[in-house]
Every structure is written in structure tokens, then in C-alpha cells.
Design a protein around this motif. Structure first.
Motif, PDB file in Angstrom:
ATOM      1  N   ASP A 232       0.883  -1.170   0.000  1.00 47.92           N
ATOM      2  CA  ASP A 232       0.000   0.000   0.000  1.00 47.92           C
ATOM      3  C   ASP A 232       0.917   1.216   0.000  1.00 47.92           C
ATOM      4  OD1 ASP A 232      -1.779   2.038   0.234  1.00 47.92           O
ATOM      5  OD2 ASP A 232      -2.671   1.394   2.130  1.00 47.92           O
ATOM      6  N   GLU A 275      -1.667  -1.032  -3.844  1.00 47.11           N
ATOM      7  CA  GLU A 275      -2.786  -0.161  -3.453  1.00 47.11           C
ATOM      8  C   GLU A 275      -2.351   1.307  -3.509  1.00 47.11           C
ATOM      9  OE1 GLU A 275      -4.526  -1.426   0.283  1.00 47.11           O
ATOM     10  OE2 GLU A 275      -4.968   0.650   0.817  1.00 47.11           O
ATOM     11  N   ASP A 302      -7.916   2.742  -2.862  1.00 44.00           N
ATOM     12  CA  ASP A 302      -8.422   2.937  -1.497  1.00 44.00           C
ATOM     13  C   ASP A 302      -8.874   4.393  -1.383  1.00 44.00           C
ATOM     14  OD1 ASP A 302      -8.815   3.254   1.226  1.00 44.00           O
ATOM     15  OD2 ASP A 302      -6.730   2.975   1.796  1.00 44.00           O
ATOM     16  N   LYS A 327     -13.827  -0.364   2.897  1.00 41.70           N
ATOM     17  CA  LYS A 327     -13.782  -0.032   4.324  1.00 41.70           C
ATOM     18  C   LYS A 327     -15.161   0.522   4.687  1.00 41.70           C
ATOM     19  CE  LYS A 327      -8.886   1.436   4.492  1.00 41.70           C
ATOM     20  NZ  LYS A 327      -8.006   2.615   4.261  1.00 41.70           N
ATOM     21  N   LYS A 378      -7.705  -7.368   3.942  1.00 41.23           N
ATOM     22  CA  LYS A 378      -6.464  -6.784   4.470  1.00 41.23           C
ATOM     23  C   LYS A 378      -6.720  -6.444   5.925  1.00 41.23           C
ATOM     24  CE  LYS A 378      -4.935  -2.472   3.702  1.00 41.23           C
ATOM     25  NZ  LYS A 378      -4.190  -1.262   3.277  1.00 41.23           N
TER      26      LYS A 378
HETATM   27 MG   LIG Z   1      -4.665   2.263   1.888  1.00 41.99          MG
END
Ligand SMILES: [Mg+2]
Ligand SMILES: C=C(OP(=O)(O)O)C(=O)O
Length: 401
Positions: A232, A275, A302, A327, A378
Motif C-alpha cells: 500500500d 494499493e 483505497d 472499508k 487486508k
Molecule cells: Mg490504503
């Protein structure tokens, strides 16, 4: 039976020692669900708004709780979440706070499952779910916003893509984390851990690449299945919009150089996952990189998508990324997170259900991943708030929830 009769909200501690919102939802027949909001540090600019927990709780008590109690059914998740949106009245949960919203949304889902006597993943995903498990991406070395004086790239992730079971995968990630510790000790590089439990040595990114590649290969030889390597980058945190460059400790890169750098890393380390390699506003650069290496690796958005279907539609239209991080607290409800996963799946984007850097013992995301057949999750490699989710996946696989 699932008529909501009580919603209680309180402040509890998260893994960073900060307050966060916990919700309890109770139903007419005695069903009970409890869930807590996580919290990010490298948050995307377009995320739903997290309010200070005390304020979020007061606002939710005033606006949302009266609309739910005696009115809504915990078994009807879409209705619960629509009521949360209506009670909030904004498009980013800035009135009741995405932290109150997501805690209530997840607690309602758990209360609904409790009434049914079914595991949460089954209530959310249906009776034919529970046979496929996500590959856990485990953060083993990290820096960025999650640790001071460590790597520029936020997360170096083990990705046990060849593991025969979720249990093998979870243990493989813990073994890579331990192997990194051994290599750090050999090199006389003692260090602490970042917010997600990853090692946070004071080394540059190139040394971190070497270390993690070696640790992954050592563990791969031991376990006999393929363990990939992922990142990430958290590109928005490195990007300076005034100069238009990505600011690393040792140099700057303009957008073309950043794309070339990431493409080289994909080749050199055979990265299976990258990411946020680029800034959250730069769909074009995401599209260029996806065009270049999207057939070899996952390019995941993200901060780019923030679990938001409008932003995902734009990404799909423009060919930006081929994967989305999910998320629930970025968008505020389970319904919105589900819709993002469904839209992603329909368009060939892989979903990666994710923790936040500030977490609690809550295990909802483990169930969300199984309920939606998400190919990845994750959620760290070690540390109690991380292993809560990993161990829950093992329990789901063992039919022991
Ligand atoms: Mg991230
Ligand atoms: C988990 C992450 O960190 P945070 O929760 O700080 O956004 C991430 O960036 O993917």
C-alpha cells in the motif's frame, strides 16, 4: 422479531488508545448486536466524515435513535441503513458522524443474525456462502502515516495467494512477520511496530523491499505454497499538489516517474497487489498504470474510491485500477459497502475488504468478506485487534462461529 427496541451508544478505546463509537442494538425478541467503528490515519479526502465520538454519539442519539427504536427491523439491513441516511440528512454523514452510522449499521446486522441464530456472514450473504475464503494481506513492514521515521511506502504486505486454506494463509503471514523480525535482528536494526502491528524500522524503502522479499521467500520455502508480495503506497500521502510530485525521503518523482517506478517494482518483485500507487485525484494516472501492468497485478483504489459507488463508476469508466478497497466506515453503512462490492464484482474489479489503522476487537469485516465472496481481506498479520478478524476467519472456516 427483529423490531429494534433499543440502541445504546458509548465511547470505547481503539487500538491507538483513542476514543471511538460502540453501538449495541437490541430487538423485540431479545436479539443483540454490538459493533464498534474503526478509524483511519491516512484517510482519503472523500471519505464520509468521522466526528469526534462524543459529538457523533450525541447527534446520533438525537437524530437516528428515535427513528430506529420501535420503527425499524434489524433483519432489514437496507431499511436500517436508509434510516441512518435519512436521519443524517447530508451526503457524507457529517451530521451523525460516519463513526456512529457504521457502528449502528454493523450492530443492527449482528442483532439480525442473532435473532436468526445464524452466523453473521450467513445472514448477510445467504446460506450458500461460507465455502470461499479471502486471501489475507498481512502488513509486515510499514511506515508512512502509521509510524514515524520508518519507510516512505506505508505498507509492505505478505499475500499468501497459494495457501490451501485460510488457516494456512493466516499462519504464513504471521511467519513472514516473524522472519522479518529475525532479518532485522541479524542486521542489528531493532525497531518497534507501527499502528497496524507491522515492523517499523528506520530504513529506506529499497532495504525494506530486500528484507520483505527475503522473508517471503524463506517462508514460502518452508510452507511449500506461493506467497506473493504486495504494497500500500498510500500515494496521496506522498503527493505534493503544489509541485505535482511524489515526495520520497531521498528524491521526488513526477507523475510519469511515479508510474514508471511502480511498474518497475511490479516487474522486479513480481508484486501481486499495489494499493494507491498514485494520488487520490488522479484517475488518469491510475488508468495509465493499470493499462501498463494491470494484467500482471492488482491495482487497488483505497483513497481513490473510498468505498463510494459514484467514485467507482468513474474509475470503471476511465479504466482506473482493477480492484477496490472496501472499508465500511469510509462510506458509513454496510449497505453502501455491499453495493460497492457488487458493482466492483459486476465490472471485474476485485474487492479487498479492509481494516483501518485504528481498530477494535470487532470482527464484522471477516464476515463481510466471506458474505460477499471477496477475494482478499487486508487486516494485518499480528496484534489483538488484527488477530480478532484473522481468528474469526479461521472459526468461520471451522464452522465454529
Ligand atoms: Mg490504503
Ligand atoms: C488501512 C489503511 O490505513 P488507514 O486506516 O490509516 O487509512 C490504508 O490506508 O489502507
Amino acid at each position: 422479531m427483529t423490531l429494534i427496541t433499543d440502541v445504546r451508544l458509548r465511547r470505547i478505546l481503539d487500538s491507538r488508545g483513542n476514543p471511538t463509537v460502540e453501538a449495541d442494538v437490541v430487538t423485540e425478541s431479545g436479539g443483540f448486536g454490538r459493533a464498534a467503528a474503526p478509524s483511519g490515519a491516512s484517510t482519503g479526502e472523500y471519505e464520509a466524515v468521522e466526528r469526534p465520538p462524543g459529538e457523533a454519539i450525541a447527534a446520533a442519539r438525537e437524530h437516528a435513535v428515535p427513528r430506529l427504536v420501535g420503527e425499524a427491523y434489524a433483519g432489514n439491513q437496507r431499511d436500517v441503513d436508509a434510516i441512518l441516511h435519512a436521519a443524517d440528512g447530508t451526503d457524507d454523514f457529517s451530521e451523525i458522524g460516519a463513526n456512529s452510522a457504521v457502528a449502528i449499521s454493523m450492530a443492527a446486522a449482528k442483532a439480525g443474525a442473532d435473532v436468526l441464530g445464524a452466523p453473521l456472514f450467513q445472514h448477510l450473504g445467504g446460506t450458500f456462502r461460507g465455502d470461499n475464503f479471502p486471501v489475507p494481506l498481512g502488513n509486515v513492514v510499514g511506515g508512512g502515516e502509521h509510524a514515524a521515521d520508518a519507510t516512505d511506502i506505508q505498507e509492505f504486505l505478505a499475500a499468501p495467494v497459494g495457501a490451501p486454506s485460510v488457516e494456512d494463509a493466516v499462519f504464513a503471514n504471521a511467519a513472514v512477520h516473524a522472519a522479518v523480525a529475525d532479518l532485522l535482528e541479524e542486521r542489528d536494526l531493532p525497531c518497534g511496530k507501527g499502528d497496524e502491528g507491522a515492523w517499523a524500522p528506520s530504513i529506506d524503502d529499497s532495504e525494506a523491499f530486500e528484507l520483505v522479499a527475503e522473508a517471503v521467500s524463506m517462508v514460502q520455502d518452508e510452507v511449500g505454497f506461493n506467497i506473493g508480495f504486495g504494497l500500500d503506497v498510500a500515494g496521496a500521502e506522498l503527493y505534493d499538489s503544489d509541485s505535482g510530485t511524489y515526495e520520497y525521503s531521498d528524491r521526488s518523482r513526477d507523475t510519469d516517474e511515479q508510474i514508471a517506478y511502480i511498474a518497475e517494482l511490479v516487474e522486479e518483485y513480481d508484486l501481486v497487489y499495489v494499493e494507491d500507487p498514485l494520488d487520490e485525484d488522479d484517475y488518469d494516472a491510475f488508468a495509465d498504470l493499470t493499462d501498463e501492468v494491470g494484467d500482471q497485478t492488482l491495482i487497488c483504489g483505497d483513497d481513490l474510491f473510498v468505498t463510494n459507488t459514484d467514485r467507482l463508476v468513474e474509475g470503471i469508466d476511465r479504466g482506473a485500477a482493477n480492484s477496490i478497497l472496501i472499508k465500511p466506515n469510509q462510506i458509513g453503512t454496510l449497505t453502501d459497502a455491499f453495493d460497492a462490492i457488487e458493482l466492483a464484482t459486476e465490472n471485474g474489479y476485485d474487492s479487498v475488504v479492509s481494516h483501518r489503522s485504528g481498530e477494535t476487537e470487532d470482527t464484522t469485516i471477516a464476515h463481510l468478506a466471506v458474505a460477499t465472496d471477496a477475494p482478499f481481506i487486508k487486516t494485518g498479520a499480528v496484534g489483538g485487534e488484527r488477530t480478532a478478524k484473522l481468528n474469526e476467519l479461521i472459526r468461520i472456516a471451522d464452522d465454529a462461529t
